[in-house]
Design a protein around this motif. Structure first.
Motif, PDB file in Angstrom:
ATOM      1  N   TYR A 298      39.894  39.319  41.610  1.00  0.00           N
ATOM      2  CA  TYR A 298      41.027  38.637  42.246  1.00  0.00           C
ATOM      3  C   TYR A 298      41.624  39.418  43.417  1.00  0.00           C
ATOM      4  N   LEU A 299      40.897  40.413  43.922  1.00  0.00           N
ATOM      5  CA  LEU A 299      41.389  41.176  45.076  1.00  0.00           C
ATOM      6  C   LEU A 299      41.591  40.281  46.298  1.00  0.00           C
TER       7      LEU A 299
ATOM      8  N   ILE B  78      36.016  37.550  51.019  1.00  0.00           N
ATOM      9  CA  ILE B  78      35.214  37.555  49.798  1.00  0.00           C
ATOM     10  C   ILE B  78      34.621  36.182  49.506  1.00  0.00           C
ATOM     11  N   GLY B  79      35.342  35.097  49.805  1.00  0.00           N
ATOM     12  CA  GLY B  79      34.830  33.772  49.494  1.00  0.00           C
ATOM     13  C   GLY B  79      34.107  33.087  50.633  1.00  0.00           C
ATOM     14  N   ALA B  80      33.866  33.796  51.731  1.00  0.00           N
ATOM     15  CA  ALA B  80      33.184  33.199  52.884  1.00  0.00           C
ATOM     16  C   ALA B  80      31.701  33.572  52.865  1.00  0.00           C
TER      17      ALA B  80
ATOM     18  N   ALA C 254      37.918  32.443  42.583  1.00  0.00           N
ATOM     19  CA  ALA C 254      39.058  33.263  42.978  1.00  0.00           C
ATOM     20  C   ALA C 254      38.951  34.700  42.472  1.00  0.00           C
ATOM     21  N   ALA C 255      38.087  34.938  41.482  1.00  0.00           N
ATOM     22  CA  ALA C 255      37.914  36.296  40.961  1.00  0.00           C
ATOM     23  C   ALA C 255      37.244  37.217  41.968  1.00  0.00           C
TER      24      ALA C 255
ATOM     25  N   PHE D 195      35.742  27.057  34.323  1.00  0.00           N
ATOM     26  CA  PHE D 195      35.756  28.423  34.830  1.00  0.00           C
ATOM     27  C   PHE D 195      36.326  29.352  33.759  1.00  0.00           C
ATOM     28  N   ALA D 196      35.853  30.585  33.754  1.00  0.00           N
ATOM     29  CA  ALA D 196      36.356  31.560  32.787  1.00  0.00           C
ATOM     30  C   ALA D 196      36.063  32.963  33.291  1.00  0.00           C
TER      31      ALA D 196
END
Length: 291
Positions: free
Chosen positions: A149-150, A159-161, A215-216, A240-241
């Motif tokens: 989640y940073l 991070i998500g791109a 999101a993690a 999700f988990a």
């Protein structure tokens, strides 16, 4: 396979076919020495009878492409232009390769030099992918180097791109091969399972399919979402988990999923054999093939 290249000029909204084996990218392009750009890879299935192609999860990929471009403050990709480029590569690849039934198309947007530029080209399905689909893969877990989640507090890390900067991912794959296995599973510095260098992980626990929350600190998966959309048809629930390595080891089945590999069984992690559900593997692969 004869591969095809199309160059994309976002400024003039035009595309041009070009030889893939000739120089096309100037060394001053920021994608070449800074990885400053984004990309996607789509899987294309061709009906052997009708020759009609299906671009798997086309809209999901473009939505992620758009989101990645936004994260990098790149110009908004023109849906019509990029669709035209992909369709041109698909048509020319099929025409140049009679009998082909499966291949990929990779498309990219670079910040360029004086102006942004893009390109799209066809990608063959290599033997390692077909072997992985049939036999599964082995992996080692490694520390991703940051806590889960940073990205919420440090969006500049992208991070998500899905950027063109893949040096870390490629280094991880080389590390795996040096350990005598095929894949890596990234784990956050505080012990949350994340993803592979080029894949998402999905596990089955009873009648649940579980995958880490993007999101993690991982890339949201188009193939993972396609499978989750069909979970109800398989009489499974999907969610999700936050997963630990113990969760993966104790799962009733685990898969690495992505556009080109589709769904492959994770049969060993850190030297320990995992439970396998090959019937579900075949179902996953069938769902992805249908697009």
């Amino acid at each position: 396979m004869t591969e095809v290249l199309v160059l994309i000029d976002p400024g003039t909204a035009t595309i041009t076919s070009a030889p893939l084996d000739s120089p096309q990218l100037p060394v001053t392009d920021l994608s070449a020495h800074r990885g400053d750009g984004v990309f996607e890879t789509v899987l294309v299935h061709v009906d052997p009878t009708t020759k009609e192609p299906t671009v798997v999860s086309r809209e999901r990929h473009f939505a992620r492409f758009h989101s990645s471009a936004s994260a990098l403050d790149l110009p908004e990709p023109d849906r019509r232009l990029w669709r035209q480029a992909v369709d041109t590569v698909v048509a020319e690849t099929i025409a140049a390769n009679p009998g082909i039934t499966e291949f990929g198309v990779r498309y990219s947007l670079s910040r360029g030099g004086a102006a942004p530029r893009g390109w799209a080209f066809s990608v063959p399905i290599d033997e390692s992918l077909t072997t992985a689909r049939a036999e599964g893969v082995r992996a080692v877990s490694i520390d991703r180097g940051y806590p889960a989640y940073l990205g919420r507090s440090a969006p500049w890390l992208l991070i998500g791109a899905k950027t063109l900067s893949y040096a870390v991912n490629q280094a991880a794959i080389r590390h795996a091969k040096a350990q005598g296995v095929e894949e890596v599973l990234f784990v956050s510095h505080d012990g949350v399972v994340l993803e592979g260098p080029t894949s998402n992980i999905v596990i089955r626990r009873g009648d649940h399919l579980l995958t880490p929350d993007p999101a993690a600190g991982l890339l949201a998966g188009t193939t993972q979402r396609l499978l989750f959309d069909h979970a109800g048809r398989l009489e499974l629930r999907a969610d999700f988990a936050d997963l630990s390595l113990d969760d993966v080891h104790a799962a009733d089945g685990a898969w690495l999923v992505s556009s080109m590999r589709t769904a492959v069984t994770l049969r060993e992690l850190d030297g320990r054999e995992l439970s396998r559900d090959e019937a579900l593997t075949r179902e996953f692969q069938r769902i992805i093939a249908a697009g």
